[in-house]
Each structure stands twice: as C-alpha cells, then as structure tokens.
Design a protein around this motif. Structure first.
Motif, PDB file in Angstrom:
ATOM      1  N   ASP A  90      -0.251  -5.386  59.140  1.00  0.00           N
ATOM      2  CA  ASP A  90       0.078  -6.651  59.799  1.00  0.00           C
ATOM      3  C   ASP A  90       1.107  -7.466  59.022  1.00  0.00           C
ATOM      4  O   ASP A  90       1.462  -8.571  59.431  1.00  0.00           O
ATOM      5  CB  ASP A  90      -1.181  -7.479  60.059  1.00  0.00           C
ATOM      6  N   GLU A  91       1.584  -6.912  57.871  1.00  0.00           N
ATOM      7  CA  GLU A  91       2.625  -7.530  57.050  1.00  0.00           C
ATOM      8  C   GLU A  91       2.207  -8.855  56.427  1.00  0.00           C
ATOM      9  O   GLU A  91       3.046  -9.592  55.899  1.00  0.00           O
ATOM     10  CB  GLU A  91       3.920  -7.698  57.854  1.00  0.00           C
ATOM     11  N   ALA A  92       0.922  -9.188  56.492  1.00  0.00           N
ATOM     12  CA  ALA A  92       0.434 -10.411  55.852  1.00  0.00           C
ATOM     13  C   ALA A  92       0.438 -10.236  54.337  1.00  0.00           C
ATOM     14  O   ALA A  92       0.634  -9.133  53.822  1.00  0.00           O
ATOM     15  CB  ALA A  92      -0.974 -10.743  56.356  1.00  0.00           C
ATOM     16  N   LEU A 114       9.057 -14.304  55.613  1.00  0.00           N
ATOM     17  CA  LEU A 114       8.426 -13.188  56.310  1.00  0.00           C
ATOM     18  C   LEU A 114       6.907 -13.255  56.166  1.00  0.00           C
ATOM     19  O   LEU A 114       6.163 -13.051  57.136  1.00  0.00           O
ATOM     20  CB  LEU A 114       8.944 -11.858  55.755  1.00  0.00           C
ATOM     21  N   ALA A 115       6.442 -13.538  54.942  1.00  0.00           N
ATOM     22  CA  ALA A 115       5.002 -13.604  54.692  1.00  0.00           C
ATOM     23  C   ALA A 115       4.362 -14.758  55.450  1.00  0.00           C
ATOM     24  O   ALA A 115       3.237 -14.629  55.969  1.00  0.00           O
ATOM     25  CB  ALA A 115       4.743 -13.742  53.199  1.00  0.00           C
ATOM     26  N   ALA A 116       5.044 -15.896  55.518  1.00  0.00           N
ATOM     27  CA  ALA A 116       4.483 -17.057  56.217  1.00  0.00           C
ATOM     28  C   ALA A 116       4.283 -16.762  57.698  1.00  0.00           C
ATOM     29  O   ALA A 116       3.256 -17.122  58.289  1.00  0.00           O
ATOM     30  CB  ALA A 116       5.409 -18.265  56.038  1.00  0.00           C
ATOM     31  N   VAL A 117       5.257 -16.099  58.312  1.00  0.00           N
ATOM     32  CA  VAL A 117       5.148 -15.738  59.727  1.00  0.00           C
ATOM     33  C   VAL A 117       3.984 -14.767  59.938  1.00  0.00           C
ATOM     34  O   VAL A 117       3.174 -14.926  60.854  1.00  0.00           O
ATOM     35  CB  VAL A 117       6.464 -15.115  60.230  1.00  0.00           C
ATOM     36  N   ALA A 118       3.895 -13.750  59.065  1.00  0.00           N
ATOM     37  CA  ALA A 118       2.830 -12.753  59.198  1.00  0.00           C
ATOM     38  C   ALA A 118       1.455 -13.364  58.958  1.00  0.00           C
ATOM     39  O   ALA A 118       0.484 -13.048  59.668  1.00  0.00           O
ATOM     40  CB  ALA A 118       3.069 -11.600  58.227  1.00  0.00           C
ATOM     41  N   ASP A 119       1.342 -14.253  57.959  1.00  0.00           N
ATOM     42  CA  ASP A 119       0.057 -14.890  57.676  1.00  0.00           C
ATOM     43  C   ASP A 119      -0.379 -15.785  58.826  1.00  0.00           C
ATOM     44  O   ASP A 119      -1.569 -15.841  59.177  1.00  0.00           O
ATOM     45  CB  ASP A 119       0.147 -15.708  56.388  1.00  0.00           C
ATOM     46  N   ALA A 120       0.571 -16.488  59.432  1.00  0.00           N
ATOM     47  CA  ALA A 120       0.245 -17.350  60.568  1.00  0.00           C
ATOM     48  C   ALA A 120      -0.212 -16.512  61.759  1.00  0.00           C
ATOM     49  O   ALA A 120      -1.164 -16.871  62.463  1.00  0.00           O
ATOM     50  CB  ALA A 120       1.459 -18.197  60.951  1.00  0.00           C
ATOM     51  N   ARG A 121       0.449 -15.389  61.977  1.00  0.00           N
ATOM     52  CA  ARG A 121       0.060 -14.497  63.074  1.00  0.00           C
ATOM     53  C   ARG A 121      -1.333 -13.918  62.839  1.00  0.00           C
ATOM     54  O   ARG A 121      -2.149 -13.836  63.757  1.00  0.00           O
ATOM     55  CB  ARG A 121       1.093 -13.370  63.193  1.00  0.00           C
ATOM     56  N   ARG A 122      -1.604 -13.559  61.587  1.00  0.00           N
ATOM     57  CA  ARG A 122      -2.923 -13.023  61.251  1.00  0.00           C
ATOM     58  C   ARG A 122      -4.004 -14.083  61.451  1.00  0.00           C
ATOM     59  O   ARG A 122      -5.070 -13.806  62.003  1.00  0.00           O
ATOM     60  CB  ARG A 122      -2.919 -12.545  59.808  1.00  0.00           C
ATOM     61  N   ALA A 123      -3.738 -15.319  61.009  1.00  0.00           N
ATOM     62  CA  ALA A 123      -4.719 -16.392  61.141  1.00  0.00           C
ATOM     63  C   ALA A 123      -5.008 -16.702  62.610  1.00  0.00           C
ATOM     64  O   ALA A 123      -6.145 -16.998  62.984  1.00  0.00           O
ATOM     65  CB  ALA A 123      -4.214 -17.645  60.429  1.00  0.00           C
ATOM     66  N   GLU A 158      -7.537 -14.220  64.021  1.00  0.00           N
ATOM     67  CA  GLU A 158      -8.884 -14.204  63.467  1.00  0.00           C
ATOM     68  C   GLU A 158      -9.771 -15.207  64.202  1.00  0.00           C
ATOM     69  O   GLU A 158      -9.387 -16.360  64.396  1.00  0.00           O
ATOM     70  CB  GLU A 158      -8.852 -14.550  61.970  1.00  0.00           C
ATOM     71  N   PRO A 159     -10.972 -14.791  64.614  1.00  0.00           N
ATOM     72  CA  PRO A 159     -11.870 -15.730  65.311  1.00  0.00           C
ATOM     73  C   PRO A 159     -12.372 -16.797  64.357  1.00  0.00           C
ATOM     74  O   PRO A 159     -12.555 -16.544  63.167  1.00  0.00           O
ATOM     75  CB  PRO A 159     -13.027 -14.824  65.779  1.00  0.00           C
ATOM     76  N   PRO A 160     -12.571 -18.017  64.848  1.00  0.00           N
ATOM     77  CA  PRO A 160     -13.089 -19.088  63.982  1.00  0.00           C
ATOM     78  C   PRO A 160     -14.503 -18.781  63.515  1.00  0.00           C
ATOM     79  O   PRO A 160     -15.292 -18.168  64.244  1.00  0.00           O
ATOM     80  CB  PRO A 160     -13.046 -20.327  64.878  1.00  0.00           C
ATOM     81  N   VAL A 161     -14.821 -19.196  62.308  1.00  0.00           N
ATOM     82  CA  VAL A 161     -16.152 -18.974  61.747  1.00  0.00           C
ATOM     83  C   VAL A 161     -17.026 -20.181  62.045  1.00  0.00           C
ATOM     84  O   VAL A 161     -16.698 -21.307  61.663  1.00  0.00           O
ATOM     85  CB  VAL A 161     -16.069 -18.740  60.219  1.00  0.00           C
ATOM     86  N   GLU A 162     -18.130 -19.949  62.755  1.00  0.00           N
ATOM     87  CA  GLU A 162     -19.045 -21.036  63.084  1.00  0.00           C
ATOM     88  C   GLU A 162     -20.104 -21.167  61.988  1.00  0.00           C
ATOM     89  O   GLU A 162     -20.720 -20.186  61.591  1.00  0.00           O
ATOM     90  CB  GLU A 162     -19.717 -20.760  64.425  1.00  0.00           C
ATOM     91  N   VAL A 163     -20.296 -22.370  61.515  1.00  0.00           N
ATOM     92  CA  VAL A 163     -21.256 -22.627  60.443  1.00  0.00           C
ATOM     93  C   VAL A 163     -22.377 -23.506  60.968  1.00  0.00           C
ATOM     94  O   VAL A 163     -22.135 -24.613  61.482  1.00  0.00           O
ATOM     95  CB  VAL A 163     -20.572 -23.316  59.238  1.00  0.00           C
TER      96      VAL A 163
END
Length: 212
Positions: A51-53, A169-178, A181-186
C-alpha cells in the motif's frame, strides 16, 4: 503477484523466489535480496509495503518472523547464517520498473556490468523505465537508454528534493491507508480484563529486525 520483480542471480535469486509468495500474502513487496559474508553469511531482505504506506519497525518484525520460517525450511545456506530485514530507505536502490517511474525526476547513480559510451558509472536524473530499459539524463545533458540487464547496481542520491518527494508520497499513502481502516470503537464503561503475564518469546536465532 506483480511481474515487476527485482533481478537477482544465483543464491540471491533462489532466496527471492522462496520468499516472494509469503511477502505477497502479508502485503509486502520485495525490493532486494543481498547475501554478504562467507563464514556466517548475512541475508539482507529489503521490502516495501504494497500500500506504499510508511514502513515501520513492526513491518520488519512481521517479515523477519515469516521469512525466517520459510528460509529455515528451504535451507538455502548450509552453514550458520543470520537474517536482517529493513525498509528501502529514502536513498533507496532502484531495482524495479516502478521504482524508476515513481522516482522519475530524482538524482540517481547507476553502476553498469559492461561500459556504455565508455562509461561504467552513470550519475544523472532518472527519467523512467519499462520492462527492458531505463532512461537517465546525465549531468552533461546527455540522455542514455540502458538495458536493465546491464545494470549491476542503481540507487537514488539523497537530496533535499528527494526527501520532500518521498515525504509527499508517504503522506498520500498513509492518508489512503488511514481512510481504509475501520474506526476503533472503545467501550469506556467496560472493565479492562485481567491479563496473565506471559514469558517473552525466545529470540529467533537467525532473525535480526532492522530499519533504515
């Protein structure tokens, strides 16, 4: 698996072939295999996330355990050996077509197997590549087309421009990965379960995670 794989020979090619399926299943891509040393060889595995993250220490650990298990079974080196896993780093080697195209416009060096235009070492701006050839503009303005099979080693040169390009490049990939990802319910009302302490796992004899 992607057909755009780094080119290896001999022992390094056998190791690459053995570990590629496992890396792909885990969501990683192989950048390079390098074996160094004779008495106790070091197998160096360099990888990217599919995913290039951003590549993290946790990624090194995952790959180290999985690849170590594969190589323990395949046993490509009969003597004692050790394993190192790392990211490609910013001034990364250019081993695949996608590397040349993703970092087109950046400064690179290329060492050739056979001299071309009376040059064995090239330095210039990467202009991209296809399955057969890479293109580079030398510092004197000359543009060369080099067969991929004639490249002994190629890598990016660390510059301010490369650092900025890699960060973007990393910022775009990290944003796409985030975003994927489903939100974590606490549940704050739930009491934390008691966890029994466990002994830490024994260190692998052949695996040493490493990050550039």
């Amino acid at each position: 698996m992607d057909d755009d794989q780094p080119q290896h020979e001999g022992l390094e090619a056998r190791i690459a072939t053995a570990i590629l399926p496992t890396l792909g299943q885990l969501g990683y891509e192989l950048v390079r295999v390098q074996v160094s040393g004779k008495e106790r060889p070091v197998v160096q595995i360099m990888a990217d996330r599919v995913d290039e993250a951003t590549f993290r220490v946790e990624d090194c650990e995952i790959i180290s355990h999985a690849v170590g298990a594969v190589l323990d079974v395949e046993d490509p080196i009969r003597s004692e050996w050790s394993l190192e896993v790392s990211s490609a780093g910013i001034d990364r080697p250019l081993t695949r077509v996608k590397d040349w195209n993703r970092y087109a416009g950046q400064l690179a060096t290329v060492d050739l197997q056979v001299p071309q235009d009376n040059r064995r070492r090239l330095r210039g701006i990467a202009l991209g590549a296809d399955a057969q050839e890479i293109r580079i503009r030398l510092e004197d303005g000359t543009e060369l087309v080099v067969p991929r099979g004639n490249i002994r080693r190629a890598k990016l040169v660390l510059t301010d421009e490369l650092i900025e390009h890699s960060a973007a490049l990393a910022a775009v990939a990290d944003a796409r990965r985030a975003a994927l990802e489903p939100p974590v319910e606490v549940d704050e009302s739930a009491e934390a379960p008691e966890v029994e302490e466990e002994a830490p796992p024994a260190p692998r004899r052949r695996s040493t995670p490493k990050r550039n």
